[in-house]
Motif scaffolding. Structure first.
Motif, PDB file in Angstrom:
ATOM      1  N   GLU A  71       0.823  -1.225   0.000  1.00 27.48           N
ATOM      2  CA  GLU A  71       0.000   0.000   0.000  1.00 27.48           C
ATOM      3  C   GLU A  71       0.848   1.262   0.000  1.00 27.48           C
ATOM      4  O   GLU A  71       0.379   2.332  -0.345  1.00 27.48           O
ATOM      5  CB  GLU A  71      -0.937   0.002   1.203  1.00 27.48           C
ATOM      6  N   ARG A  83      13.818   0.743  12.487  1.00 31.11           N
ATOM      7  CA  ARG A  83      13.031  -0.299  13.178  1.00 31.11           C
ATOM      8  C   ARG A  83      13.986  -1.454  13.470  1.00 31.11           C
ATOM      9  O   ARG A  83      14.834  -1.350  14.328  1.00 31.11           O
ATOM     10  CB  ARG A  83      11.833  -0.691  12.331  1.00 31.11           C
ATOM     11  N   SER A 207       1.448  -8.686   5.527  1.00 35.48           N
ATOM     12  CA  SER A 207       1.073  -7.278   5.734  1.00 35.48           C
ATOM     13  C   SER A 207       1.282  -6.818   7.171  1.00 35.48           C
ATOM     14  O   SER A 207       0.785  -5.766   7.557  1.00 35.48           O
ATOM     15  CB  SER A 207      -0.360  -7.036   5.281  1.00 35.48           C
ATOM     16  N   PRO A 212      -5.059  -7.186   7.883  1.00 30.00           N
ATOM     17  CA  PRO A 212      -6.514  -7.318   7.795  1.00 30.00           C
ATOM     18  C   PRO A 212      -6.958  -8.743   7.448  1.00 30.00           C
ATOM     19  O   PRO A 212      -8.129  -9.063   7.499  1.00 30.00           O
ATOM     20  CB  PRO A 212      -6.884  -6.358   6.653  1.00 30.00           C
ATOM     21  N   ARG A 270      21.466   3.973  17.583  1.00 27.59           N
ATOM     22  CA  ARG A 270      20.063   3.752  17.943  1.00 27.59           C
ATOM     23  C   ARG A 270      19.989   3.574  19.454  1.00 27.59           C
ATOM     24  O   ARG A 270      20.615   2.677  20.009  1.00 27.59           O
ATOM     25  CB  ARG A 270      19.575   2.513  17.222  1.00 27.59           C
TER      26      ARG A 270
HETATM   27  C1  LIG Z   1       9.706   1.446  16.307  1.00 32.62           C
HETATM   28  C2  LIG Z   1      10.020   0.009  15.970  1.00 32.62           C
HETATM   29  C3  LIG Z   1      11.246  -0.526  16.333  1.00 32.62           C
HETATM   30  C4  LIG Z   1      11.556  -1.842  16.039  1.00 32.62           C
HETATM   31  N1  LIG Z   1      12.771  -2.322  16.390  1.00 32.62           N
HETATM   32  C5  LIG Z   1      13.107  -3.597  16.064  1.00 32.62           C
HETATM   33  C6  LIG Z   1      14.383  -4.125  16.373  1.00 32.62           C
HETATM   34  O1  LIG Z   1      15.219  -3.455  16.929  1.00 32.62           O
HETATM   35  N2  LIG Z   1      14.659  -5.398  16.012  1.00 32.62           N
HETATM   36  C7  LIG Z   1      13.754  -6.168  15.359  1.00 32.62           C
HETATM   37  O2  LIG Z   1      14.039  -7.315  15.036  1.00 32.62           O
HETATM   38  N3  LIG Z   1      12.542  -5.689  15.040  1.00 32.62           N
HETATM   39  C8  LIG Z   1      12.195  -4.445  15.375  1.00 32.62           C
HETATM   40  N4  LIG Z   1      10.966  -3.975  15.068  1.00 32.62           N
HETATM   41  C9  LIG Z   1      10.012  -4.886  14.454  1.00 32.62           C
HETATM   42  C10 LIG Z   1      10.242  -5.044  12.963  1.00 32.62           C
HETATM   43  O3  LIG Z   1      10.294  -3.765  12.354  1.00 32.62           O
HETATM   44  C11 LIG Z   1       9.063  -5.881  12.438  1.00 32.62           C
HETATM   45  O4  LIG Z   1       9.103  -7.143  13.057  1.00 32.62           O
HETATM   46  C12 LIG Z   1       9.152  -6.051  10.947  1.00 32.62           C
HETATM   47  O5  LIG Z   1       9.022  -4.809  10.296  1.00 32.62           O
HETATM   48  C13 LIG Z   1       8.049  -6.981  10.474  1.00 32.62           C
HETATM   49  O6  LIG Z   1       8.192  -7.066   9.077  1.00 32.62           O
HETATM   50  P1  LIG Z   1       6.977  -7.431   8.168  1.00 32.62           P
HETATM   51  O7  LIG Z   1       7.438  -7.367   6.757  1.00 32.62           O
HETATM   52  O8  LIG Z   1       6.388  -8.720   8.643  1.00 32.62           O
HETATM   53  O9  LIG Z   1       5.864  -6.342   8.465  1.00 32.62           O
HETATM   54  P2  LIG Z   1       5.927  -4.779   8.175  1.00 32.62           P
HETATM   55  O10 LIG Z   1       7.290  -4.238   8.281  1.00 32.62           O
HETATM   56  O11 LIG Z   1       4.850  -4.183   9.033  1.00 32.62           O
HETATM   57  O12 LIG Z   1       5.494  -4.670   6.647  1.00 32.62           O
HETATM   58  C14 LIG Z   1       4.174  -4.860   6.251  1.00 32.62           C
HETATM   59  C15 LIG Z   1       4.018  -4.250   4.878  1.00 32.62           C
HETATM   60  O13 LIG Z   1       2.689  -4.529   4.440  1.00 32.62           O
HETATM   61  C16 LIG Z   1       2.150  -3.378   3.832  1.00 32.62           C
HETATM   62  N5  LIG Z   1       0.702  -3.465   4.011  1.00 32.62           N
HETATM   63  C17 LIG Z   1       0.011  -3.464   5.163  1.00 32.62           C
HETATM   64  N6  LIG Z   1      -1.304  -3.599   4.918  1.00 32.62           N
HETATM   65  C18 LIG Z   1      -1.431  -3.706   3.567  1.00 32.62           C
HETATM   66  C19 LIG Z   1      -2.542  -3.862   2.694  1.00 32.62           C
HETATM   67  N7  LIG Z   1      -3.799  -3.935   3.140  1.00 32.62           N
HETATM   68  N8  LIG Z   1      -2.310  -3.919   1.363  1.00 32.62           N
HETATM   69  C20 LIG Z   1      -1.031  -3.835   0.872  1.00 32.62           C
HETATM   70  N9  LIG Z   1       0.048  -3.687   1.666  1.00 32.62           N
HETATM   71  C21 LIG Z   1      -0.158  -3.620   2.990  1.00 32.62           C
HETATM   72  C22 LIG Z   1       2.799  -2.192   4.561  1.00 32.62           C
HETATM   73  O14 LIG Z   1       2.865  -1.050   3.740  1.00 32.62           O
HETATM   74  C23 LIG Z   1       4.187  -2.738   4.864  1.00 32.62           C
HETATM   75  O15 LIG Z   1       5.130  -2.394   3.863  1.00 32.62           O
HETATM   76  C24 LIG Z   1      10.623  -2.653  15.352  1.00 32.62           C
HETATM   77  C25 LIG Z   1       9.395  -2.118  14.977  1.00 32.62           C
HETATM   78  C26 LIG Z   1       9.094  -0.795  15.280  1.00 32.62           C
HETATM   79  C27 LIG Z   1       7.760  -0.220  14.864  1.00 32.62           C
END
Ligand SMILES: Cc1cc2nc3c(=O)[nH]c(=O)nc-3n(C[C@H](O)[C@H](O)[C@H](O)COP(=O)(O)OP(=O)(O)OC[C@H]3O[C@@H](n4cnc5c(N)ncnc54)[C@H](O)[C@@H]3O)c2cc1C
Length: 293
Positions: A71, A83, A207, A212, A270
Motif C-alpha cells: 500500500e 526499526r 502485511s 486485515p 540507535r
Molecule cells: C519502532 C520500531 C522498532 C523496532 N525495532 C526492532 C528491532 O530493533 N529489532 C527487530 O528485530 N525488530 C524491530 N521492530 C520490528 C520489525 O520492524 C518488524 O518485526 C518487521 O518490520 C516486520 O516485518 P513485516 O514485513 O512482517 O511487516 P511490516 O514491516 O509491518 O510490513 C508490512 C508491509 O505490508 C504493507 N501493508 C500493510 N497492509 C497492507 C494492505 N492492506 N495492502 C497492501 N500492503 C499492505 C505495509 O505497507 C508494509 O510495507 C521494530 C518495529 C518498530 C515499529
C-alpha cells in the motif's frame, strides 16, 4: 511485466539532516486496470516489508513468479526512526543466498562485544569472536543496519533483471482491501486508484502485525498488548562511543529504567529508552533526552 522505473536506492544517503530520506517508487498501472480482466497469478504476496520482500526474493531464486502488492510507495516507514537493526548470523546466511549479503556487509556495522550495566556497574559482558572459533559460517555473528536498507537492497535485487525478465511484479501504492476464497483462488480488490481484482493460486499475507487478513479469513488471534513503552531515538555523536552493544538494565540517566544502545550504518546510533508504563507518547516526545557519551 510493466516497466516500473524503480528509484533505486544506489547513491541514496538515507541519513541526512533531520531524518531519513527514503526512496519513492512510482505507481505503475497494472495490466488488470488496462484490460479490465482479473489476471491469474501463481502467487500474490500482500505486503512489501522485510517479510514480503525476502519471500519474493526467495521465490524468484526458485524461478517462481509472483506479484507483490504494497500500500505504500517506499521501504521503511516515512517519518519513523529505524526499526529492525540487528541481523544475526542465520539471517545473514539467508541474505547471502538471496544475493544481498555483500551489500549489507559493506553498509552495515559488525560488532561482537556486548556489555550490560546496572547503574554504573558492568554486570555482564560477552565477546562473540570467542564463539566464532567454533562456527563454520562465513557470516559474522551480527551485522547492524537499518531495516530500510535491507528492504531497499531486496527491492533492487528483485529489479536487477530487465523489466520483461523479472519474476516478481512489485506493485507500489496498491492497497489490498478485500480477499475472498473462491474454489481454487482468491480474488482481491485494490484502492485508492480504481479498484480492480486479481486471482492467485496462493495468497501470502505479509502485511504485518495489523494484517486485515485475519478478519477476512475469520482467523482467531490471541494477542495481548503490554504496558511497556519505549522511546526510540536515532542519533549521531560528536564523540562516538565504542562499537559495542551496551544495555543498561537500570540506567541512572533514565530514571533507573532500561536503555539499549546500538551502532548502525551511516554513523547513526540507535538508543532505545524504556518509558514509564502507560507513558504518554506526546509528552514523552517533548522531553529532552541525554544519551550517554
Ligand atoms: C519502532 C520500531 C522498532 C523496532 N525495532 C526492532 C528491532 O530493533 N529489532 C527487530 O528485530 N525488530 C524491530 N521492530 C520490528 C520489525 O520492524 C518488524 O518485526 C518487521 O518490520 C516486520 O516485518 P513485516 O514485513 O512482517 O511487516 P511490516 O514491516 O509491518 O510490513 C508490512 C508491509 O505490508 C504493507 N501493508 C500493510 N497492509 C497492507 C494492505 N492492506 N495492502 C497492501 N500492503 C499492505 C505495509 O505497507 C508494509 O510495507 C521494530 C518495529 C518498530 C515499529
Amino acid at each position: 511485466m510493466p516497466e516500473t522505473n524503480t528509484a533505486f536506492t544506489n547513491g541514496y544517503e538515507f541519513a541526512q539532516g533531520a531524518g531519513y530520506a527514503l526512496p519513492e517508487y512510482p505507481f505503475v498501472e497494472p495490466p488488470e486496470l488496462r484490460t479490465g480482466e482479473a489476471k491469474r497469478h501463481a502467487v500474490a504476496i500482500v505486503g512489501g516489508g522485510i517479510t514480503g520482500l525476502t519471500l519474493a526474493c526467495a521465490l524468484a531464486r526458485y524461478g517462481v513468479k509472483a506479484v507483490l502488492l504494497d500500500e505504500d510507495n517506499t521501504v521503511g516507514v516515512k517519518g519513523a526512526s529505524s526499526r529492525g537493526i540487528c541481523y544475526a548470523q542465520k539471517t545473514l546466511e539467508i541474505f547471502k543466498c538471496l544475493g544481498i549479503y555483500e551489500r549489507i556487509a559493506a553498509k552495515g556495522v559488525q560488532w561482537s562485544v556486548g556489555r550490560t550495566f546496572a547503574g554504573a556497574d558492568e554486570v555482564y559482558a560477552f565477546d562473540l569472536r570467542q564463539q566464532q572459533t567454533h562456527s563454520l559460517s562465513r557470516q559474522p555473528p551480527f551485522i547492524n543496519i537499518q531495516q530500510f536498507y535491507v528492504e531497499g537492497f531486496l527491492v533492487e535485487q528483485l529489479c536487477r533483471a530487465a523489466p520483461q525478465d523479472r519474476l516478481v511484479d512489485i506493485r507500489w501504492s496498491h492497497r489490498v482491501t478485500a480477499s475472498s476464497r473462491t474454489r481454487i483462488s482468491r480474488r482481491c480488490s485494490w484502492k485508492p486508484r480504481p479498484a480492480y481484482s486479481l486471482e492467485a493460486e496462493h495468497v501470502i499475507d505479509c502485511s504485518g502485525s495489523r494484517s486485515p487478513f485475519r478478519a477476512w479469513c475469520g482467523a482467531t488471534v490471541t494477542a495481548q498488548q503490554g504496558d511497556d513503552r519505549w522511546c526510540i531515538a536515532d542519533v549521531r555523536f560528536k564523540n562516538p562511543p565504542p562499537v559495542e552493544r551496551h544495555t543498561w538494565i537500570e540506567a541512572p540517566f533514565n530514571e533507573g529504567r532500561a536503555v539499549w544502545q546500538h551502532l548502525m550504518a551511516d554513523g547513526v546510533w540507535r538508543i532505545d529508552y524504556q518509558m514509564p508504563p502507560h507513558a504518554n507518547p506526546k509528552t514523552s516526545a517533548a522531553r529532552t533526552w541525554c544519551a550517554p557519551a
